[in-house]
Design a protein around this motif. Structure first.
Motif, PDB file in Angstrom:
ATOM      1  N   UNK A 155       0.834  -1.199   0.000  1.00  0.00           N
ATOM      2  CA  UNK A 155       0.000   0.000   0.000  1.00  0.00           C
ATOM      3  C   UNK A 155       0.874   1.255   0.000  1.00  0.00           C
ATOM      4  N   UNK A 173       0.246   5.332   1.233  1.00  0.00           N
ATOM      5  CA  UNK A 173      -0.602   6.320   1.877  1.00  0.00           C
ATOM      6  C   UNK A 173       0.111   7.670   1.838  1.00  0.00           C
ATOM      7  N   UNK A 215       0.159  11.583   3.798  1.00  0.00           N
ATOM      8  CA  UNK A 215      -0.236  12.306   5.010  1.00  0.00           C
ATOM      9  C   UNK A 215       0.093  13.779   4.851  1.00  0.00           C
ATOM     10  N   UNK A 261      -4.572  12.617   9.281  1.00  0.00           N
ATOM     11  CA  UNK A 261      -4.385  11.174   9.228  1.00  0.00           C
ATOM     12  C   UNK A 261      -3.857  10.754   7.872  1.00  0.00           C
ATOM     13  N   UNK A 262      -3.897   9.471   7.621  1.00  0.00           N
ATOM     14  CA  UNK A 262      -3.362   8.907   6.396  1.00  0.00           C
ATOM     15  C   UNK A 262      -4.467   8.747   5.355  1.00  0.00           C
ATOM     16  N   UNK A 279      -5.437   6.918   1.765  1.00  0.00           N
ATOM     17  CA  UNK A 279      -5.107   5.811   0.887  1.00  0.00           C
ATOM     18  C   UNK A 279      -4.879   6.303  -0.536  1.00  0.00           C
ATOM     19  N   UNK A 322      -3.015   0.381  -3.924  1.00  0.00           N
ATOM     20  CA  UNK A 322      -2.616  -0.893  -3.345  1.00  0.00           C
ATOM     21  C   UNK A 322      -2.256  -1.874  -4.444  1.00  0.00           C
ATOM     22  N   UNK A 334       3.924   7.313   2.798  1.00  0.00           N
ATOM     23  CA  UNK A 334       4.273   6.087   3.513  1.00  0.00           C
ATOM     24  C   UNK A 334       3.949   4.868   2.657  1.00  0.00           C
ATOM     25  N   UNK A 369      -1.194  -3.455   9.046  1.00  0.00           N
ATOM     26  CA  UNK A 369      -0.230  -2.769   8.208  1.00  0.00           C
ATOM     27  C   UNK A 369       1.043  -2.436   8.968  1.00  0.00           C
TER      28      UNK A 369
END
Lengths: 112, 115
Positions: free
Chosen positions: A34, A36, A38, A43-44, A46, A49, A90, A100
């Motif tokens: 994945x 992500x 930020x 927060x993270x 998406x 994937x 990330x 994760x």
């Protein structure tokens, strides 16, 4: 045990140029990978994937990632960077328990 | 459709105190995971709750505990706070069996500062 490595703490790229954020992984069995993003004090979110199938995965905001099994890599790419892409990115790998594990992150700065 | 909701957004506590953080998962999700993100670091897995039970735990001491309620919401409790517990605490929800397929939805986090 599973792990991911993001070898670059910081990536700088000029607006309009292609960008690459690197990630390598180590996992037993088939990798679930994945990306992500930020933004400050958030927060993270998406991005994309890889579960199975095509090695080139397309995601949100024009990002894509290339899965390379022989090099155990999952690099994030975008053909033309925007200033608004500046953020912390990330890479993560899923473990057998469906959780994760994240890399240490790469700060992307797109220079106008 | 609400995403993951965390409360409070910011919190300041004194060393030695106890704190409770709350998380409401995305509609349709039944699994909640908690992560700690220290400044300049990637998120670290704390534990996961499913069917009101702790299913998995990362490398965190027993001072960190949690709970999941019948409506799938969750709490993270930290006892005997240390300065090193200062971090952004993230909650992520997923649906059993599909979390890998559709990704995990993260909340915006609770910023805990221990002084």
């Amino acid at each position: 045990a599973q792990s991911v490595a993001q070898p670059e703490d910081q990536v700088n790229v000029a607006e309009g140029n292609p960008l690459t954020v690197k990630c390598t992984y180590s996992v037993s069995g088939n990798p679930y990978l994945f990306w992500y993003v930020q933004y400050p004090n958030r927060g993270l979110q998406f991005l994309l994937k890889y579960i199975t199938g095509d090695n080139l995965v397309k995601g949100s905001y024009g990002f894509e990632a290339e899965f390379n099994k022989s090099q155990t890599s999952f690099h994030l790419k975008k053909p033309s960077a925007l200033v608004s892409d500046s953020a912390l990115y990330f890479c993560a790998v899923r473990d057998m328990g469906n959780n994760l594990f994240f890399g240490t992150g790469t700060r992307l700065t797109v220079i106008p | 459709d609400a995403g993951v909701t965390q409360s409070p957004t910011h919190l300041i506590k004194t060393r030695g105190q106890q704190v409770t953080l709350r998380c409401s998962p995305k509609s349709g999700h039944d699994t909640v995971s908690w992560y700690q993100q220290a400044l300049g670091q990637g998120p670290q897995f704390i534990f996961q709750y499913y069917e009101e039970e702790e299913r998995q735990r990362g490398n965190f001491p027993d001072r960190f505990s949690g709970h999941q309620f019948p409506n799938y919401s969750s709490e993270l409790n930290v006892n005997a706070l240390l300065l090193g517990d200062s971090a952004l605490y993230l909650c992520a929800s997923s649906s059993t069996g599909t979390g890998s397929l559709y990704g995990y939805t993260f909340g915006s986090g609770t910023r805990l500062t221990v002084v």
